[in-house]
Design a protein around this motif. Structure first.
Motif, PDB file in Angstrom:
ATOM      1  N   LEU A   1       1.959   2.498 -12.507  1.00  0.00           N
ATOM      2  CA  LEU A   1       0.356   1.906 -11.899  1.00  0.00           C
ATOM      3  C   LEU A   1       0.763   0.529 -11.906  1.00  0.00           C
ATOM      4  CD1 LEU A   1      -1.549   3.911 -13.659  1.00  0.00           C
ATOM      5  CD2 LEU A   1      -0.921   4.213 -11.079  1.00  0.00           C
TER       6      LEU A   1
ATOM      7  N   LEU B   1       3.140  -0.718  -8.659  1.00  0.00           N
ATOM      8  CA  LEU B   1       2.188  -0.433  -7.839  1.00  0.00           C
ATOM      9  C   LEU B   1       1.793  -1.061  -7.478  1.00  0.00           C
ATOM     10  CD1 LEU B   1       1.827   3.341  -8.489  1.00  0.00           C
ATOM     11  CD2 LEU B   1       3.524   2.255  -6.817  1.00  0.00           C
ATOM     12  N   ASN B   2       0.651  -1.985  -8.525  1.00  0.00           N
ATOM     13  CA  ASN B   2      -0.062  -2.981  -7.349  1.00  0.00           C
ATOM     14  C   ASN B   2       0.334  -4.289  -7.428  1.00  0.00           C
ATOM     15  OD1 ASN B   2      -2.813  -1.742  -8.720  1.00  0.00           O
ATOM     16  ND2 ASN B   2      -2.564  -2.110 -10.131  1.00  0.00           N
TER      17      ASN B   2
ATOM     18  N   THR C   1      -0.017   5.003  -2.587  1.00  0.00           N
ATOM     19  CA  THR C   1      -0.963   5.899  -2.520  1.00  0.00           C
ATOM     20  C   THR C   1      -0.700   7.282  -3.217  1.00  0.00           C
ATOM     21  OG1 THR C   1      -1.774   4.875  -0.681  1.00  0.00           O
ATOM     22  CG2 THR C   1      -3.321   7.906  -1.977  1.00  0.00           C
TER      23      THR C   1
ATOM     24  N   GLU D   1       0.796   6.572  -6.678  1.00  0.00           N
ATOM     25  CA  GLU D   1      -0.505   6.203  -7.130  1.00  0.00           C
ATOM     26  C   GLU D   1      -1.254   7.380  -7.818  1.00  0.00           C
ATOM     27  OE1 GLU D   1      -2.848   3.049  -5.883  1.00  0.00           O
ATOM     28  OE2 GLU D   1      -4.433   3.903  -6.435  1.00  0.00           O
TER      29      GLU D   1
ATOM     30  N   LYS E   1      -1.408   8.462 -12.068  1.00  0.00           N
ATOM     31  CA  LYS E   1      -2.519   9.101 -12.538  1.00  0.00           C
ATOM     32  C   LYS E   1      -2.758  11.167 -12.524  1.00  0.00           C
ATOM     33  CE  LYS E   1      -4.855   5.101 -10.809  1.00  0.00           C
ATOM     34  NZ  LYS E   1      -6.536   4.342  -9.883  1.00  0.00           N
TER      35      LYS E   1
END
Lengths: 410, 410
Positions: B215, B218-219, B250, B253, B257
């Motif tokens: 995460l 990815l950010n 996407t 992500e 999650k």
């Protein structure tokens, strides 16, 4: 399971005594865990008396139809007076519900006091159950059955039957073996290496965890001074030969104590990319050049050995070498799985050498040591290698190889 | 590995940019753990510039000879200016030692600062190594390479390369997939269901444990606002299509999650003698009759599902049902193995239903609860059955089935 794999046959063992043998060649994992390409048999026994018959245990559920057919070809099921249940594990009790349906109203199911409850919980049935006490004698016409409780060998309700007039000990799981042997009877004094291997493998896999209870029950059997001419287990062959019980007890005692055979070394390793594999191959080659031939079990990207066979081999090893990869900042998951089974099933004061390969830090060693510390195993050497084996590692590995040779020869 | 399984081929992707693809159909367990009957590719990339070439990563060690041959058919290896190492895991660095041998004296190996140390520890080599900083730009003739560090996605030294003039992002493991796809390129907006399945399976198996770092990275990638026309990973196909990076981010992500797909239920069970199996079959049939189709993974005496596929399916499930046998006064060993991988690789605040079957006492539930309590999973229901399912159990199971239907529809 294919129909033609459901071979069930009947064998006359001696006057009045028969084996009904189901051969399971379809099963891949005994108890859902143990790889058995050699297959397994489920043996039920029938004793015919003047005033009715006794059936000792049955077979696995998948063989029910064939079992009942074969039983009916041997006796009139309405003549069954007793069904003796030595052990409720479903590989032996699987055909019990159908058998109960076929019985005469007066027929009784005999077993350890806990067995009645298990028949109800496992099959939802309440047959005419008669609990038998430890040492209790029940007559079947001219035959005399003595029941011997063997608690936790390997369930709480396990028991054996001694048929006094025939001098037969009917033992269910105890003294059983994997494989589908050619011969119904086998001489314990000329036990083929392969058969002993399958007997030991079965011991380690299925009952190894209960070693304290095994030893207690072996002592109990010894003290009974039974005159036994044959042992009739529910897996494998009937054991015969001079001093058959003493011989069988001696084997089981040595396995329950996980006694080491001369210079036997077993190596198990997990390897992701060949690093651990090359370390193991270096050691195994050097040992071999010095006359020490190790049994090697591997878990790599291309191959997985049988955990079932590994446990049987570890049981009688003088030294166990565990070599592992590191994974996700932890011990390699398959190493954890295997090591937990080793310490549970073969827990003994054996020397163990722990080798690891790591990229960043030797966390795998710490995790493995923690796991092993809860057992009786003694880590005599622990060495971690950062990636490829370097010159300094070869120095250490060469020392290690010398230590191993001294240890297994000492 | 058979010789004829070592297929290595070269594919022109666009002017100056080539993929060298090794197809591994022999491997059984990726990373020594994950069953991949679909196989896997190892993709290396070659960028040809006015003043020399760059090679991005290599292939697995077993394909070294073929890789070097194919590379030589494409370029003169003496013209290689840079070897870019995105990730040192041996499925990509396996042919690095041979490649280094073939290089011109002036050629440089570029990588994350930690990579130099790893080349030495994994291969015992000290090539002309140049560490590159996060965001550092290096020119290869007319081409411009920007390096982006992505620490712990999924090793400390992992990084990506953005080839600015081509608008290509070379990502190694990130956005890769299992299988040997027919097409070298694939449209991310028309991702075949099967390909997405293999991409997710790979994600769960190989990098799922590092979800927090995924995460973060990815950010970081989002904020760089790179103009990307294609993503070139080292497993599977090149991803193309409108907004390819946004789409890929996407997907990743949602997987990082462990986001649930509508009404997706995954069931995994271990069964020794069919007791657990019958409970699961009863539930699954009732769910199916109510329009809820569960994915079922089984570990029985006759069959073992792939743990690799299980993890990919669990990742996007709305509900996970774990049903287990009891063994040696403990949780069934394979359940422990599988459950530990589930909580490690797909750790998320998902509802979990725990079912057990026991003979004497429900110790399995306690052990499983202890294991699950260390994760984010929430046990919404726990039910233990003593042997066969009885009337009172059916009442409870029927309630449970209603709850499941409400839960997955809610």
């Amino acid at each position: 399971m294919a129909e033609d794999n459901r071979r069930v046959s009947v064998h006359k063992i001696q006057k009045d005594f028969y084996m009904i043998k189901a051969e399971d060649t379809s099963i891949k994992y005994f108890e859902g865990l143990w790889e058995i390409p050699e297959g397994v048999t489920y043996n039920s026994y029938v004793l015919i008396g003047d005033e009715g018959s006794a059936v000792f245990d049955t077979v696995s559920r998948g063989f029910t139809k064939e079992f009942i057919e074969v039983l009916k070809s041997l006796i009139d099921v309405k003549d069954v007076k007793f069904v003796v249940v030595h052990h409720m594990e479903p590989d032996h009790s699987g055909a019990l519900p159908e058998l109960i349906k076929e019985l005469n109203q007066a027929a009784e199911v005999l077993g350890h006091p806990l067995t009645g409850r298990l028949i109800e919980s496992l099959y939802g049935l309440k047959p005419r159950f008669r609990p038998v006490k430890d040492g209790e004698v029940v007559k079947l016409g001219q035959h005399k059955l003595t029941f011997i409780h063997t608690p936790w060998l390997h369930w709480p309700e396990t028991m054996l039957t001694y048929v006094e007039d025939l001098k037969y000990l009917v033992t269910c799981d105890v003294f059983g073996a994997y494989s589908i042997p050619k011969h119904v009877e086998i001489d314990v004094n000329q036990l083929p290496t392969e058969y002993e291997y399958f007997m030991r493998k079965y011991f380690a896999n299925v009952i190894g965890y209960y070693r304290e209870n095994i030893l207690k029950n072996l002592n109990k059997l010894k003290q009974l001074n039974l005159r036994v001419e044959a042992i009739a287990p529910s897996h494998g062959s009937i054991l015969k030969g001079e001093n058959v019980l003493e011989k069988a007890l001696t084997l089981y005692e040595s396995w329950a104590k996980a006694e080491a055979l001369d210079s036997k070394v077993t190596v198990v390793y997990t390897s992701m990319y060949g690093y651990v594999e090359r370390v193991v191959e270096y050691i195994v080659k050097a040992l071999s050049e010095n006359g020490v031939n190790a049994n090697v079990f591997k878990f790599t990207s291309y191959e997985r050995s049988n955990v079932s066979d590994l446990l049987g081999e570890v049981l009688t090893s003088k030294l166990v070498i565990v070599a592992s990869a590191t994974y996700d900042a932890d011990l390699f998951p398959l190493t954890t799985y295997i090591l937990e089974l080793i310490v549970k099933k073969t827990n003994a004061e054996k020397p163990l050498i722990l080798l690891t390969v790591y990229g960043w830090g030797d966390i795998a060693s710490n995790k493995a040591k923690e796991l092993i510390s809860k057992s009786k195993y003694k880590i005599v050497r622990n060495y971690g290698i950062n990636g490829l084996v370097k010159d300094k590692d070869y120095v250490e590995l060469n020392k290690l190889i010398k230590e191993i040779i001294e240890l297994v020869r000492g």
